[in-house]
Design a protein around this motif. Sequence first.
Motif, PDB file in Angstrom:
ATOM      1  N   ASP A   9     -46.925 -16.622 -22.624  1.00  0.00           N
ATOM      2  CA  ASP A   9     -46.991 -15.320 -23.006  1.00  0.00           C
ATOM      3  C   ASP A   9     -46.620 -14.688 -21.507  1.00  0.00           C
ATOM      4  OD1 ASP A   9     -47.888 -15.901 -25.740  1.00  0.00           O
ATOM      5  OD2 ASP A   9     -50.282 -14.578 -25.364  1.00  0.00           O
ATOM      6  N   ASP A  10     -47.122 -13.058 -21.644  1.00  0.00           N
ATOM      7  CA  ASP A  10     -47.374 -12.624 -20.707  1.00  0.00           C
ATOM      8  C   ASP A  10     -45.923 -12.171 -19.580  1.00  0.00           C
ATOM      9  OD1 ASP A  10     -49.854 -12.530 -21.128  1.00  0.00           O
ATOM     10  OD2 ASP A  10     -50.472 -13.787 -20.210  1.00  0.00           O
ATOM     11  N   PHE A  11     -45.056 -12.172 -20.532  1.00  0.00           N
ATOM     12  CA  PHE A  11     -43.740 -12.126 -19.902  1.00  0.00           C
ATOM     13  C   PHE A  11     -43.110 -10.624 -19.137  1.00  0.00           C
ATOM     14  CE2 PHE A  11     -39.406 -12.018 -20.359  1.00  0.00           C
ATOM     15  CZ  PHE A  11     -38.376 -13.196 -19.411  1.00  0.00           C
ATOM     16  N   GLY A  12     -43.426 -10.155 -18.085  1.00  0.00           N
ATOM     17  CA  GLY A  12     -43.415  -8.764 -17.569  1.00  0.00           C
ATOM     18  C   GLY A  12     -44.522  -8.324 -16.412  1.00  0.00           C
ATOM     19  N   ILE A  13     -45.846  -9.795 -16.587  1.00  0.00           N
ATOM     20  CA  ILE A  13     -46.953  -9.156 -16.359  1.00  0.00           C
ATOM     21  C   ILE A  13     -46.771  -9.143 -15.010  1.00  0.00           C
ATOM     22  CG2 ILE A  13     -47.795 -10.983 -15.815  1.00  0.00           C
ATOM     23  CD1 ILE A  13     -50.650  -9.851 -16.607  1.00  0.00           C
ATOM     24  N   HIS A  14     -45.640 -10.192 -14.294  1.00  0.00           N
ATOM     25  CA  HIS A  14     -45.802 -10.465 -12.147  1.00  0.00           C
ATOM     26  C   HIS A  14     -44.027 -11.317 -12.879  1.00  0.00           C
ATOM     27  CE1 HIS A  14     -46.529 -12.205  -8.409  1.00  0.00           C
ATOM     28  NE2 HIS A  14     -47.300 -11.289  -8.088  1.00  0.00           N
ATOM     29  N   GLU A  15     -43.551 -10.897 -11.319  1.00  0.00           N
ATOM     30  CA  GLU A  15     -42.697 -11.933 -10.791  1.00  0.00           C
ATOM     31  C   GLU A  15     -42.911 -13.242 -10.852  1.00  0.00           C
ATOM     32  OE1 GLU A  15     -43.614  -9.388  -9.665  1.00  0.00           O
ATOM     33  OE2 GLU A  15     -41.943  -7.316  -9.547  1.00  0.00           O
ATOM     34  N   THR A  33     -41.412 -16.403 -25.792  1.00  0.00           N
ATOM     35  CA  THR A  33     -41.273 -15.625 -24.733  1.00  0.00           C
ATOM     36  C   THR A  33     -42.466 -13.754 -25.421  1.00  0.00           C
ATOM     37  OG1 THR A  33     -41.900 -15.391 -22.818  1.00  0.00           O
ATOM     38  CG2 THR A  33     -40.095 -14.747 -23.667  1.00  0.00           C
ATOM     39  N   THR A  34     -43.071 -13.608 -24.673  1.00  0.00           N
ATOM     40  CA  THR A  34     -43.277 -12.895 -25.054  1.00  0.00           C
ATOM     41  C   THR A  34     -43.842 -11.380 -24.305  1.00  0.00           C
ATOM     42  OG1 THR A  34     -45.850 -12.858 -25.970  1.00  0.00           O
ATOM     43  CG2 THR A  34     -44.406 -12.279 -27.489  1.00  0.00           C
ATOM     44  N   LEU A  35     -43.133 -10.190 -24.551  1.00  0.00           N
ATOM     45  CA  LEU A  35     -42.624  -9.139 -23.298  1.00  0.00           C
ATOM     46  C   LEU A  35     -43.849  -8.378 -23.713  1.00  0.00           C
ATOM     47  CD1 LEU A  35     -41.469  -8.086 -20.626  1.00  0.00           C
ATOM     48  CD2 LEU A  35     -40.062  -7.134 -23.405  1.00  0.00           C
ATOM     49  N   MET A  36     -44.332  -7.771 -22.139  1.00  0.00           N
ATOM     50  CA  MET A  36     -45.548  -6.695 -22.157  1.00  0.00           C
ATOM     51  C   MET A  36     -44.812  -5.694 -21.616  1.00  0.00           C
ATOM     52  SD  MET A  36     -48.359  -9.150 -20.253  1.00  0.00           S
ATOM     53  CE  MET A  36     -50.007  -8.734 -20.665  1.00  0.00           C
ATOM     54  N   PRO A  37     -44.920  -4.898 -22.215  1.00  0.00           N
ATOM     55  CA  PRO A  37     -44.143  -3.406 -22.017  1.00  0.00           C
ATOM     56  C   PRO A  37     -44.427  -2.758 -20.909  1.00  0.00           C
ATOM     57  CG  PRO A  37     -44.557  -3.404 -24.450  1.00  0.00           C
ATOM     58  CD  PRO A  37     -45.640  -4.132 -23.764  1.00  0.00           C
ATOM     59  N   GLY A  38     -46.035  -2.427 -20.956  1.00  0.00           N
ATOM     60  CA  GLY A  38     -47.057  -1.691 -19.442  1.00  0.00           C
ATOM     61  C   GLY A  38     -47.015  -2.391 -18.710  1.00  0.00           C
ATOM     62  N   ALA A  39     -46.439  -3.921 -18.710  1.00  0.00           N
ATOM     63  CA  ALA A  39     -46.398  -4.066 -16.897  1.00  0.00           C
ATOM     64  C   ALA A  39     -45.658  -4.556 -16.261  1.00  0.00           C
ATOM     65  CB  ALA A  39     -46.254  -6.101 -17.572  1.00  0.00           C
ATOM     66  N   LYS A  40     -45.698  -4.721 -14.922  1.00  0.00           N
ATOM     67  CA  LYS A  40     -44.972  -4.150 -13.685  1.00  0.00           C
ATOM     68  C   LYS A  40     -43.874  -4.393 -13.248  1.00  0.00           C
ATOM     69  CE  LYS A  40     -49.195  -3.066 -11.298  1.00  0.00           C
ATOM     70  NZ  LYS A  40     -50.247  -3.212 -11.902  1.00  0.00           N
ATOM     71  N   ALA A  41     -43.639  -5.761 -14.074  1.00  0.00           N
ATOM     72  CA  ALA A  41     -42.075  -6.537 -13.882  1.00  0.00           C
ATOM     73  C   ALA A  41     -41.733  -6.128 -15.427  1.00  0.00           C
ATOM     74  CB  ALA A  41     -42.279  -7.945 -13.613  1.00  0.00           C
ATOM     75  N   GLU A  43     -38.646  -4.546 -15.899  1.00  0.00           N
ATOM     76  CA  GLU A  43     -37.663  -4.254 -15.682  1.00  0.00           C
ATOM     77  C   GLU A  43     -37.279  -6.032 -15.514  1.00  0.00           C
ATOM     78  OE1 GLU A  43     -35.901  -1.892 -16.879  1.00  0.00           O
ATOM     79  OE2 GLU A  43     -38.096  -0.333 -16.879  1.00  0.00           O
ATOM     80  N   GLN A  44     -37.861  -6.567 -14.594  1.00  0.00           N
ATOM     81  CA  GLN A  44     -37.200  -7.821 -14.189  1.00  0.00           C
ATOM     82  C   GLN A  44     -37.397  -8.176 -15.448  1.00  0.00           C
ATOM     83  OE1 GLN A  44     -39.532 -10.637 -12.446  1.00  0.00           O
ATOM     84  NE2 GLN A  44     -38.095 -10.692 -10.691  1.00  0.00           N
ATOM     85  N   ALA A  45     -38.589  -8.208 -16.506  1.00  0.00           N
ATOM     86  CA  ALA A  45     -37.994  -9.578 -17.169  1.00  0.00           C
ATOM     87  C   ALA A  45     -37.166  -9.708 -18.854  1.00  0.00           C
ATOM     88  CB  ALA A  45     -39.509  -9.400 -18.738  1.00  0.00           C
ATOM     89  N   VAL A  46     -36.594  -7.767 -18.337  1.00  0.00           N
ATOM     90  CA  VAL A  46     -35.593  -7.746 -19.380  1.00  0.00           C
ATOM     91  C   VAL A  46     -34.349  -8.119 -18.572  1.00  0.00           C
ATOM     92  CG1 VAL A  46     -34.535  -5.761 -20.348  1.00  0.00           C
ATOM     93  CG2 VAL A  46     -36.879  -4.977 -20.216  1.00  0.00           C
ATOM     94  N   ALA A 119     -35.606  -0.020 -27.535  1.00  0.00           N
ATOM     95  CA  ALA A 119     -34.414   0.150 -26.196  1.00  0.00           C
ATOM     96  C   ALA A 119     -33.786  -0.050 -25.284  1.00  0.00           C
ATOM     97  CB  ALA A 119     -35.198   1.760 -25.884  1.00  0.00           C
ATOM     98  N   THR A 120     -34.319  -1.214 -24.996  1.00  0.00           N
ATOM     99  CA  THR A 120     -34.098  -2.426 -24.282  1.00  0.00           C
ATOM    100  C   THR A 120     -32.361  -2.538 -25.021  1.00  0.00           C
ATOM    101  OG1 THR A 120     -34.871  -4.478 -25.030  1.00  0.00           O
ATOM    102  CG2 THR A 120     -35.596  -3.031 -22.624  1.00  0.00           C
ATOM    103  N   GLY A 121     -32.519  -3.493 -26.563  1.00  0.00           N
ATOM    104  CA  GLY A 121     -31.000  -3.549 -26.760  1.00  0.00           C
ATOM    105  C   GLY A 121     -31.335  -4.809 -27.243  1.00  0.00           C
TER     106      GLY A 121
END
Length: 284
Positions: A9-15, A33-41, A43-46, A119-121
């Motif tokens: 869980d929490d992919f994208g929450i932090h580097e 894994t599951t990606l948090m759309p509004g989290a700070k990291a 773009e890195q997760a994508v 939208a990331t594809g």
Amino acid sequence: MKKLIINADDFGIHESVNHGIIDGFRRGCISSTTLMPGAKAFEQAVALAADNPGLGLGVHLTLVGEEAVAPPAEVASLVDSNGRLPLEYGRFLQLFVTGRIRLADIRRELEAQVHKVAATGLPITHLDSHQHLHVVPGIVDIVLDIAKQFRVKAVRIPAEPICFLGGFSCNADRFIGRGGLSVLASLARGKARKAGIKTTDHFYGMLAGGNMAEPYLLTIINRLPSGTTEIMMHPGADDSTMTNQYGWNYNWQAELAAVTSAHLSNRLTQEKIKLINFGDLIHE
């Protein structure tokens, strides 16, 4: 046959969490894994997900703790003056059950989150949520509608067996909370299946959530039932950084060590347990 999804869980929450999840996929047994759309990291997760296409990727729908993805004016009952969602799930539930959060605003926000990931594809394998709020009555119906809207074929059902302890010591509040969640999740499973949305047969990781050290994880593996099971994990590369920002009392590095353990890999081989992700579940 026993099939297993180990979801981080929490992919994208932090580097540090992003790197821990990818490390757990490359060197260990994380399959999803599951990606948090509004989290700070985010773009890195994508970018990391694009470089690791074998890792199943779902959307970690988020109604607490982060910034809204939808314009704040469009989800006014859901956010504060800074466009932030409620900090804690307890506060969210208090506002929700007293009617101060509109269902229409929840729908707009969750639609915006799934749209941002789409939208990331990157292909979306499933939906779950931060703090499991997607199984709350009223919200679950919205989530299933959104799944059909975006042609997402699976959702998490966090229904851990009510009597399962697995050797983990917890307080009464957590045990009771897990029981309530499992009841709501079981009701959500019926709705999902009626809607033609896939779910796993079993789920583990709630009681020891954030503290799934190797002994607890192996206990689950040793008792894994037949069918498909999801185990929820929260691996990360740096406890100190995360602890300074979040008061969750998680042990991210211990969970990373658990999913990269040779003992775990050996047990999966010995027990002939097949690692899959939600994308594989869809095509069964």
